[in-house]
Enzyme design. Structure first.
Site, mmCIF file in Angstrom:
data_model
loop_
_atom_site.group_PDB
_atom_site.id
_atom_site.type_symbol
_atom_site.label_atom_id
_atom_site.label_comp_id
_atom_site.label_asym_id
_atom_site.label_seq_id
_atom_site.Cartn_x
_atom_site.Cartn_y
_atom_site.Cartn_z
ATOM 1 N N HIS A 1 -20.375 2.023 9.372
ATOM 2 C CA HIS A 1 -18.907 2.056 9.328
ATOM 3 C C HIS A 1 -18.364 3.379 8.791
ATOM 4 C CE1 HIS A 1 -19.334 0.628 5.054
ATOM 5 N NE2 HIS A 1 -18.230 1.344 4.893
ATOM 6 N N ASP B 1 -25.274 -2.460 9.496
ATOM 7 C CA ASP B 1 -24.349 -1.454 8.973
ATOM 8 C C ASP B 1 -25.094 -0.211 8.492
ATOM 9 O OD1 ASP B 1 -21.872 -0.362 8.483
ATOM 10 O OD2 ASP B 1 -21.729 -1.167 6.449
ATOM 11 N N GLY C 1 -15.428 4.914 -0.814
ATOM 12 C CA GLY C 1 -16.027 6.242 -0.846
ATOM 13 C C GLY C 1 -17.500 6.198 -1.202
ATOM 14 N N ASN C 2 -17.947 5.087 -1.859
ATOM 15 C CA ASN C 2 -19.358 4.907 -2.187
ATOM 16 C C ASN C 2 -20.191 4.485 -0.977
ATOM 17 O OD1 ASN C 2 -18.529 4.056 -5.432
ATOM 18 N ND2 ASN C 2 -20.356 5.286 -5.045
ATOM 19 N N SER C 3 -19.554 4.075 0.105
ATOM 20 C CA SER C 3 -20.292 3.601 1.273
ATOM 21 C C SER C 3 -21.325 4.619 1.726
ATOM 22 C CB SER C 3 -19.334 3.330 2.441
ATOM 23 O OG SER C 3 -18.794 2.048 2.357
ATOM 24 N N GLY D 1 -35.020 -16.557 18.158
ATOM 25 C CA GLY D 1 -34.311 -17.232 19.241
ATOM 26 C C GLY D 1 -33.876 -18.637 18.888
#
Length: 511
Positions: A127, A157, A255-257, A313
């Protein structure tokens, strides 16, 4: 007091430069995994720092900070001037109170990244870089370099980017399987427009699922949305998101992402990704992707440019006392198999609807992450051993995982669980969001809250007028009618409202 929880991806619009620091000798043999390459690097350059139980983090912070970089992204397009109209006026009025101004085109965002190799491979969140037109990395010596995307994976992510540099400082990979609840950890990144920031806390939980990736995955494409509007039926999908977060009370903010979560030895154990908050900033709980899950994903990016993921599955629900009662089963631990995907590995191995998965590789299963993280580290063709409960007896089954092309939606669509939510109970009015407002924030859909009824749900949750809502229970909304249609059912019986804030950051209310 608010009764809601906001799960937010911890990216930020705005940012600052990183600190300088120590470097490693470059060594980049071909064909090695990131872990193998780092083993050689740190064998030549051992880091002598404090023990896991130490409370002095000076050496760990000094070793890690130079290898955590600031990532700035820009997005093309031109924003239109804010047009008149009640919904837009209320949106601007609400977000204009003492806050930052609305971002103007080209839109800019900010996050963090962790250098894995001296020749410029950097891990961050999907992201942080998704759909960016330009990615700039600010190194520890304050140089600004352009990065290219090697691979991205919305299901975890994670993203891998590359800068054409040599001799860069590296953060040493650890082993997230060895992480213990109560262990000291540091979060390193670029929060809230600040330069390199180190915060300390403990691991407060492991294998935590917060539902944020699944909600994003359920967002419909424009074509699917038009079909949904025409028929009222949402498309069938297999949820392939993997959430098994390390939860920490080390302060993590926007901002830490993409930044580092490290143990007291300065070893990378997780990639910071999200926060749980009622305000959008740190309130005590942050979430990081375990590095052992990331290792497989990142190596696939470098080898193939994409993830080669294996699947059992099956679709399942975690058991607890309430779920077991509704399904009329006696067991309250394990994963109850609701449906078996045609042509999947589970079907070939003989797994049936109504089976309860009790163990994976001999380890007990209590919740979805216990299984999903282990599967996420594997590839098509790999075998995994499951223990299932069927008709009161335990049975061991070996499942050969199959690739995504073999995974089709289950033959029947789950109707979902009733939420009990209605517009009347919400106590809110909605109007279509102006096109200019959606363009400004990069939203494809949206309604603006136009009215709040005192004493009703939105009022008690302190959800304000002027808020831009893009989806309800995973379904895009563009009118009050869309909101009404999306409210009655969800996968878990909870109501989830998602949208875009004034700074372009995603938010999510679940109640």
């Amino acid at each position: 007091m608010k009764k809601i929880g906001l799960i937010a991806l911890a990216a930020l619009f705005g940012g600052a430069a990183a600190l300088g620091g120590y470097k490693l000798l470059e060594h980049n043999p071909g064909g090695q995994t990131f872990a193998e390459q780092q083993k050689v690097l740190f064998a030549n350059n051992p880091v002598k720092i404090s023990s896991t139980g130490a409370v002095d983090f000076v050496q760990a912070a000094a070793a890690v900070s130079p290898g955590v970089v600031h990532i700035k992204t820009t997005y093309g397009g031109k924003s239109s001037e804010q047009a008149g109209g009640s919904p837009a006026d209320m949106f601007e009025e609400f977000f204009g109170r003492g806050g930052r101004s609305m971002p103007r085109a080209p839109r800019a965002a900010s996050g963090s990244g962790v250098i894995l190799t001296p020749d410029g491979y950097i891990v961050t969140n999907n992201h942080v870089v998704e759909n960016a037109d330009k990615i700039e990395v600010i190194l520890s010596d304050r140089r600004k370099v352009v990065a290219k995307v090697i691979g991205t994976d919305p299901n975890t992510d994670l993203a891998l980017i590359k800068v054409e540099e040599t001799g860069l400082p590296v953060v040493k990979m650890g082993n997230s399987d060895n992480v213990q609840i109560g262990e000291w950890v540091l979060a390193v990144g670029f929060p809230l427009d600040l330069q390199t920031t180190v915060t300390a806390g403990i691991v407060s939980a492991k294998a935590r699922s917060i539902g944020i990736l699944g909600r994003q995955q359920n967002q419909l494409t424009e074509q699917e949305y038009e079909e949904y509007r025409r028929t009222g039926k949402a498309p069938q999908r297999v949820n392939s998101s993997i959430e098994s977060f390390i939860q920490t009370d080390a302060a993590i903010n926007p901002g830490n992402s993409g930044g580092a979560l490290v143990n007291a030895n300065g070893e990378l154990i997780g990639i910071n990704a999200a926060i749980a908050s009622q305000t959008g900033t740190n309130e005590g709980y942050g979430f990081a992707i375990p590095v052992n899950l990331a290792k497989k994903i990142l190596d696939d990016f470098r080898k193939y440019g994409t993830v080669k993921r294996g699947y059992i599955g099956v679709s399942f629900v975690p058991l607890d006392a309430d779920v077991a009662e509704s399904l009329k089963v006696k067991d309250i631990n394990g994963l109850y198999v609701k449906e078996v995907v045609a042509n999947g590995g589970g079907a070939a191995a003989g797994i049936k609807e109504g089976d309860i998965i009790k163990k994976v590789e001999g380890m007990p299963i209590y919740d979805s992450p216990d299984l999903q993280e282990k599967i996420g580290r594997m590839s098509p063709g790999d075998k995994i051993n499951l223990t299932i409960l069927r008709d009161g007896a335990l049975k061991d089954i070996s499942v050969t995982l199959k690739g995504e092309s073999s995974v089709t939606a289950p033959k029947t669509a789950a109707s979902g669980k009733a939420t009990g939510a209605t517009i009347a109970k919400l106590g809110a009015g909605f109007a279509p969001a102006p096109a200019q407002l959606k363009a400004k924030l990069g939203a494809k859909s949206g309604v603006v809250v136009t009215a709040i009824e005192p004493g009703k749900l939105f009022d008690s949750l302190e959800i304000p007028k002027g808020l831009l809502i893009t989806a309800v229970n995973g379904k895009p909304v563009n009118s009050a009618k869309d909101v009404e249609a999306a409210l009655p059912y969800s996968k878990n019986g909870m109501t989830t409202i998602t949208g875009v804030g004034a700074d372009g950051q995603n938010y999510s209310f679940t109640f």
